[in-house]
Design an enzyme around this catalytic site. Structure first.
Site, PDB file in Angstrom:
ATOM      1  N   ARG A  45       0.859  -1.281   0.046  1.00  0.00           N
ATOM      2  CA  ARG A  45      -0.019   0.164   0.067  1.00  0.00           C
ATOM      3  C   ARG A  45       0.716   1.214  -0.025  1.00  0.00           C
ATOM      4  NH1 ARG A  45      -4.785  -1.963   3.793  1.00  0.00           N
ATOM      5  NH2 ARG A  45      -6.071  -2.927   2.067  1.00  0.00           N
ATOM      6  N   GLY A  85     -14.822  -3.441   0.378  1.00  0.00           N
ATOM      7  CA  GLY A  85     -16.268  -2.842   0.763  1.00  0.00           C
ATOM      8  C   GLY A  85     -16.681  -1.760  -0.063  1.00  0.00           C
ATOM      9  N   LYS A  90     -21.327 -15.606   1.186  1.00  0.00           N
ATOM     10  CA  LYS A  90     -22.762 -15.322   1.420  1.00  0.00           C
ATOM     11  C   LYS A  90     -23.498 -14.551   0.501  1.00  0.00           C
ATOM     12  CE  LYS A  90     -22.658 -14.593   6.283  1.00  0.00           C
ATOM     13  NZ  LYS A  90     -22.374 -13.462   6.944  1.00  0.00           N
TER      14      LYS A  90
HETATM   15  P1  ADP Z   1     -14.525 -11.766  -1.740  1.00  0.00           P
HETATM   16  O1  ADP Z   1     -13.359 -11.425  -0.702  1.00  0.00           O
HETATM   17  O2  ADP Z   1     -13.675 -11.890  -3.120  1.00  0.00           O
HETATM   18  O3  ADP Z   1     -15.566 -10.646  -1.897  1.00  0.00           O
HETATM   19  P2  ADP Z   1     -16.106 -13.637  -0.284  1.00  0.00           P
HETATM   20  O4  ADP Z   1     -15.366 -13.165   0.863  1.00  0.00           O
HETATM   21  O5  ADP Z   1     -17.375 -13.284  -0.517  1.00  0.00           O
HETATM   22  O6  ADP Z   1     -15.033 -13.193  -1.519  1.00  0.00           O
HETATM   23  O7  ADP Z   1     -16.008 -15.209  -0.284  1.00  0.00           O
HETATM   24  C1  ADP Z   1     -14.615 -15.930  -0.453  1.00  0.00           C
HETATM   25  C2  ADP Z   1     -14.869 -17.109   0.446  1.00  0.00           C
HETATM   26  O8  ADP Z   1     -15.954 -18.119  -0.059  1.00  0.00           O
HETATM   27  C3  ADP Z   1     -13.695 -17.828   0.351  1.00  0.00           C
HETATM   28  O9  ADP Z   1     -13.009 -17.891   1.567  1.00  0.00           O
HETATM   29  C4  ADP Z   1     -14.361 -19.342  -0.040  1.00  0.00           C
HETATM   30  O10 ADP Z   1     -13.392 -20.230   0.647  1.00  0.00           O
HETATM   31  C5  ADP Z   1     -15.761 -19.216   0.259  1.00  0.00           C
HETATM   32  N1  ADP Z   1     -16.460 -20.111  -0.584  1.00  0.00           N
HETATM   33  C6  ADP Z   1     -16.319 -20.429  -1.670  1.00  0.00           C
HETATM   34  N2  ADP Z   1     -17.195 -21.393  -2.189  1.00  0.00           N
HETATM   35  C7  ADP Z   1     -17.575 -21.974  -0.897  1.00  0.00           C
HETATM   36  C8  ADP Z   1     -18.551 -22.912  -0.608  1.00  0.00           C
HETATM   37  N3  ADP Z   1     -18.988 -23.787  -1.700  1.00  0.00           N
HETATM   38  N4  ADP Z   1     -18.656 -23.260   0.576  1.00  0.00           N
HETATM   39  C9  ADP Z   1     -18.267 -22.623   1.538  1.00  0.00           C
HETATM   40  N5  ADP Z   1     -17.378 -21.495   1.608  1.00  0.00           N
HETATM   41  C10 ADP Z   1     -17.196 -21.219   0.180  1.00  0.00           C
END
Ligand code: ADP
Ligand code: MG
Length: 400
Positions: free
Chosen positions: A40, A378, A202
């Site tokens: 950063r 975010g 989620k």
């Molecule tokens: P980002 O940080 O790119 O916005 P998220 O934080 O929403 O992504 O999601 C990432 C997480 O989702 C990862 O840690 C991954 O392991 C989890 N994930 C992806 N697919 C599944 C699944 N089928 N079941 C549980 N967790 C999952």
């Protein structure tokens, strides 16, 4: 000018001899009093060098961690001053406060091109409360304002909103400009066909972005843990896969809305399942119509990857947020890595956002073939949801 967001740029400012308050993102990991990762700090250099060349007397402000209004030494920016001095090859002054007489004195001493780093703005509650008096104190030592911290632009804090308000003017730094240009290009000027890929854990985190893309995308591809709530909403047995019961209705409505608007939503047709959320366990590829009752879906299957790839070929704009499986475990990373490669190869304008998605794209080794990687977390999600970010809205509009 095309529809979009056009803000005064740091390049438009006459900075010679001016005291410039610049909000940067120096929220870096610190271990044993040392900066553990200076990504950063490096990222701030282009804007910093520009304002130095223009003869600004530079006052840098940032937060670090969540000290919640208290002066906690473990959240001090002092180590950052040292690290910044080294990368700049020039002394960076540091004051152990961000307001008050010591700051005023240090600013008085600054000559054009010299840099002063203030202590963590979150050592005062006035920062996150966007307190007008605290903002006025921060602004009292400055003539001009630049924000180059896109990652906190979704927060209406003193250093992101109050200070430019107090000064009556604010400009975007080079990083901020780049983020705004790339994200606006997707929201306001996307070349069609537009494909949006959403995954991650989620539904609740992503629902607003998906809703917004119902009005922007031609196709929406859904994977990751989130997809199981949608599959369940369609009446499928999803075993012990991730489910947000309280989002089933929202998922159902979203699929209905997509249908009525003619937006194609593509859900996984096959998934990789395992009896436990663990590396090294037995796993199988099954159709989404045959998920065993006790098993967990942890990745999209090869048939889904092939279907997603064919959706991506010919796409002129692609946005991707959220890994398609538990990519942290090699066994469940194939879907995410396969799609990363396909996104990089699609030939359109590609934008990726989200902390884990960025890690995934780096893991796939395709980061340098993505048009824009949005580092905002975010802030990127809120922007893509169509929300106005207070830290951007407050910046002065560019004359058109
Ligand atoms: P980002 O940080 O790119 O916005 P998220 O934080 O929403 O992504 O999601 C990432 C997480 O989702 C990862 O840690 C991954 O392991 C989890 N994930 C992806 N697919 C599944 C699944 N089928 N079941 C549980 N967790 C999952
Ligand atoms: Mg994440």
């Amino acid at each position: 000018m095309a529809k979009g967001i056009y803000k005064l740029s740091v390049k438009d400012l006459d900075l010679h001899g001016k005291r410039l308050f610049m909000r940067v993102d120096f929220n870096v990991p610190v271990k044993d009093g040392k900066v553990a990762d200076d990504t950063r700090i490096q990222a701030a250099l282009p804007t910093l060098k520009l304002v130095q060349e223009r003869g600004a007397r530079v006052i840098l402000a940032s937060h670090l961690g969540r000290p919640k209004g208290e002066k906690k030494p473990e959240f001090s920016l002092q180590p950052v001053a040292g690290a910044l001095s080294r990368v700049l090859g020039q002394d960076v002054a540091f004051v152990p406060d961000c307001i008050g007489p010591e700051v005023a004195k240090a600013v008085e001493r600054l000559k054009p091109g010299q840099v002063l780093l203030l202590e963590n703005v979150r050592f005062y509650n006035g920062e996150t409360k966007n307190d007008p008096e605290f903002s006025r104190q921060l602004a009292s030592v400055a003539d001009e304002y630049v924000n180059d911290a896109f990652g906190t632009a979704h927060r209406a804090h003193a250093s992101t909103v109050g200070v430019p308000q107090a000064l009556g003017r604010g400009a975007a730094g080079l990083l901020m400009e780049k983020e705004v240009a790339a994200l606006s290009r997707v929201l306001y000027g996307a070349e069609k066909p537009v494909v949006a890929i959403f995954g991650g854990a989620k539904v609740s985190d992503k629902i607003d972005v998906i809703q917004n893309f119902l009005g922007l995308a031609d196709r929406i591809l859904l994977g990751g843990g989130m997809a199981f709530t949608f599959l369940k909403a369609l009446g499928k047995e999803i075993g012990k896969s991730l489910l947000e019961e309280d989002r089933l209705e929202v998922a159902r409505e979203l699929l209905e809305k997509a249908r009525s608007r003619g937006v194609e939503v593509v859900l996984p047709s096959d998934v990789v399942v395992a009896p436990e959320f663990k590396e090294g366990v037995e796993s199988r590829v099954v159709s989404v119509d045959a998920i065993p009752a006790d098993w967990i879906g942890l990745d999209v299957g090869p048939q889904t990857v092939a279907a997603f790839k064919s959706c991506l070929s010919g796409a002129r704009t692609v946005i991707w947020n959220g890994p398609l499986g538990v990519f942290e475990m090699a066994q469940f990373a194939q879907g995410t890595l396969g799609i990363a490669e396909a996104v990089a190869a699609c030939g359109g304008f590609t934008l990726i956002g989200g902390g884990d998605s960025i890690s995934a794209v780096k893991k796939a080794g395709v980061a340098d073939r993505i048009s824009h990687i949005s580092t905002g977390g975010g802030a990127s999600l809120e922007f893509l949801s169509g929300l106005e970010l207070p830290g951007i809205a407050v910046l002065t509009d560019k004359e058109q």
